[in-house]
Write an enzyme that holds these catalytic residues in place. Structure first.
Site, PDB file in Angstrom:
ATOM      1  N   ASP A 192      -7.971   2.091   8.558  1.00 43.22           N
ATOM      2  CA  ASP A 192      -7.073   1.832   7.552  1.00 43.22           C
ATOM      3  C   ASP A 192      -7.588   1.287   6.355  1.00 43.22           C
ATOM      4  O   ASP A 192      -7.340   1.566   5.007  1.00 43.22           O
ATOM      5  CB  ASP A 192      -6.075   0.959   8.111  1.00 43.22           C
ATOM      6  CG  ASP A 192      -5.348   1.259   9.320  1.00 43.22           C
ATOM      7  OD1 ASP A 192      -6.147   1.618  10.100  1.00 43.22           O
ATOM      8  OD2 ASP A 192      -4.182   0.869   9.591  1.00 43.22           O
ATOM      9  N   TYR A 238       0.829  -1.143   0.059  1.00 42.34           N
ATOM     10  CA  TYR A 238      -0.091  -0.033  -0.025  1.00 42.34           C
ATOM     11  C   TYR A 238       0.795   1.485  -0.093  1.00 42.34           C
ATOM     12  O   TYR A 238       0.493   2.205  -0.584  1.00 42.34           O
ATOM     13  CB  TYR A 238      -0.684  -0.083   1.161  1.00 42.34           C
ATOM     14  CG  TYR A 238      -0.326   0.005   2.517  1.00 42.34           C
ATOM     15  CD1 TYR A 238      -0.214   1.280   3.183  1.00 42.34           C
ATOM     16  CD2 TYR A 238       0.199  -1.042   3.260  1.00 42.34           C
ATOM     17  CE1 TYR A 238       0.309   1.632   4.377  1.00 42.34           C
ATOM     18  CE2 TYR A 238       0.494  -1.008   4.475  1.00 42.34           C
ATOM     19  CZ  TYR A 238       0.647   0.125   5.162  1.00 42.34           C
ATOM     20  OH  TYR A 238       1.270   0.565   6.247  1.00 42.34           O
ATOM     21  N   ASP A 291      -4.814  -4.261   2.168  1.00 43.40           N
ATOM     22  CA  ASP A 291      -3.693  -3.372   2.281  1.00 43.40           C
ATOM     23  C   ASP A 291      -3.305  -3.411   0.615  1.00 43.40           C
ATOM     24  O   ASP A 291      -2.618  -2.491   0.112  1.00 43.40           O
ATOM     25  CB  ASP A 291      -2.538  -3.497   3.298  1.00 43.40           C
ATOM     26  CG  ASP A 291      -2.916  -3.057   4.455  1.00 43.40           C
ATOM     27  OD1 ASP A 291      -3.681  -2.224   4.775  1.00 43.40           O
ATOM     28  OD2 ASP A 291      -2.128  -3.534   5.466  1.00 43.40           O
TER      29      ASP A 291
END
Length: 416
Positions: free
Chosen positions: A182, A77, A127
């Site tokens: 996230d 990421y 991610d």
């Protein structure tokens, strides 16, 4: 005095005048020295901060596949974050070196069959979706089939990603029943843009819009603290994790970067969610609530603390990545009309706080962003318990891409 003496005097006079003519003045000497020093700078100081930081990152990490202090190339990421910022620098400047840096990453990690090196769909790790933004940028320019195939693989992951009972994507397969703030930034901007640009079935596109909005609805439902408006880093539906509150399932603290990811997710998803979709107005509402809560805990310097609401506790520090993410979020949201104009002042104050307190420039012009939290998570091995001591005890380092990427984005939004 004979003719020979006159000749000698003439030669001496010519020599003296030529020396005087060639000798530089103090001012011209200074100017020459300054020009020479400027020519030696690795990163020129007369550029905007966005370009100066991007050039600095490229100097420190010549191969984008090695970003985030890696010893081997990898798909992750942080690469997608920095290269998304790099693409915006390229669009603003037109300098091919930035495009080349982006292209080299995809060229290195995606083979002729569209296989992504170091990536495993079976890990179901949100991610890993973030670098798909690089492919969304490159494919229309290159029309290389391998990039399209790789994007399709990432879309396949989104279609098969495990979910909580109410439809929230697990952050990773190894973190079952967990939603992290996230994850919305890692996956949803790619998910919605890919649907809009590459899926022809209108019903399927509308379903993806609904799924994307649902992720924000669920975060607001499960992770938002009603008293402060701040959001907890993680939520465990099963309430089995050591870090999870046994009544709410939430992790125990408000981590600035987690909320920074969430803020950036909102403003970036709104770029692609049609205004007529009912979720558009809801996310704008969430963004306004978020902005008020974040501004309430802004430090007088303009920055934000690592554990955002506990600035007076020992060990806490003003952290660069969260501060840069909030700056980007507010600046972009104001320019798009999602937030009132007063948040432009919040963004400008924050940005100046970053420049005054966290930026240093080396003699060769390289720009450093200091006081970046290197990493923080929940669970895993060794186990991360989400305590205050855990968050302030993680490594702090300069030029972590989770800070430099958002700093570039913030600089571009504010045109600084």
């Amino acid at each position: 005095m004979d003719r020979t003496d006159f000749a000698r005097l003439g030669l001496l006079f010519l020599l003296f005048t030529s020396i005087i003519a060639c000798k530089p003045t103090d001012e011209s000497s200074k100017s020459s020295a300054t020009a020479s020093k400027s020519a030696e700078l690795t990163v020129p100081k007369d550029l905007k901060w966005s370009e100066r930081m991007m050039l600095s990152e490229m100097e420190r990490v010549p191969k984008a596949s090695m970003l985030d202090f890696q010893e081997k190339p990898r798909w992750s990421y942080t690469n997608g974050l920095v290269l998304s910022a790099c693409a915006k620098v390229y669009e603003q400047t037109g300098k091919e070196q930035y495009y080349d840096y982006i292209y080299a990453y995809a060229d290195e990690l995606i083979d002729s069959t569209g296989t992504i090196e170091t990536y495993k769909l079976s890990n179901q790790n949100l991610d890993m979706i973030k670098s798909g933004d690089v492919l969304l940028y490159l494919y229309p320019k290159t029309k290389e089939e391998r990039f399209l195939l790789a994007m399709q693989t990432l879309d396949d992951q989104m279609e098969s990603q495990p979910k909580t009972s109410d439809g929230g994507y697990w952050h990773k397969k190894v973190y079952p029943y967990q939603m992290w703030l996230d994850g919305l930034y890692m996956a949803e901007p790619f998910h919605i843009r890919y649907a809009q640009e590459y899926i022809d079935d209108e019903a399927e596109v509308q379903q993806i819009y609904d799924d994307v909005v649902l992720q924000f609805d669920l975060i607001q439902k499960h992770s938002r603290d009603e008293e402060t408006g701040l959001l907890y880093h993680g939520w465990d539906e099963s309430k089995e994790q050591q870090w999870a509150n046994k009544e709410t399932g939430n992790s125990p603290h408000f981590w600035s970067r987690a909320m920074g990811w969430y803020g950036m997710a909102m403003v970036d998803v709104l770029d692609f969610l049609p205004e007529e979709h009912p979720g558009h107005a809801r996310i704008v509402t969430y963004l306004n609530q978020f902005a008020e809560a974040i501004t309430n805990v802004q430090h007088e310097s303009g920055l934000w603390y690592q554990v955002i609401d506990q600035g007076d506790r020992d060990g806490n520090y003003l952290e660069a990545s969260g501060s840069s993410m909030f700056t980007y979020t507010f600046a972009k949201a104001v320019s798009k009309g999602y937030l009132p104009e007063k948040y432009e002042d919040v963004a400008q104050k924050a940005y100046q706080g970053i420049i005054n307190n966290l930026i240093t420039v080396e003699e060769n012009g390289l720009v450093n962003l200091n006081q970046v939290c290197g990493v923080a998570g929940l669970g895993g091995n060794p186990y991360r318990d989400g305590s205050y001591e855990y968050y302030v005890g993680e490594i702090i380092r300069p030029n972590d891409p989770k800070g430099t990427g958002p700093f570039i984005l913030a600089s571009l939004e504010l045109n600084r």
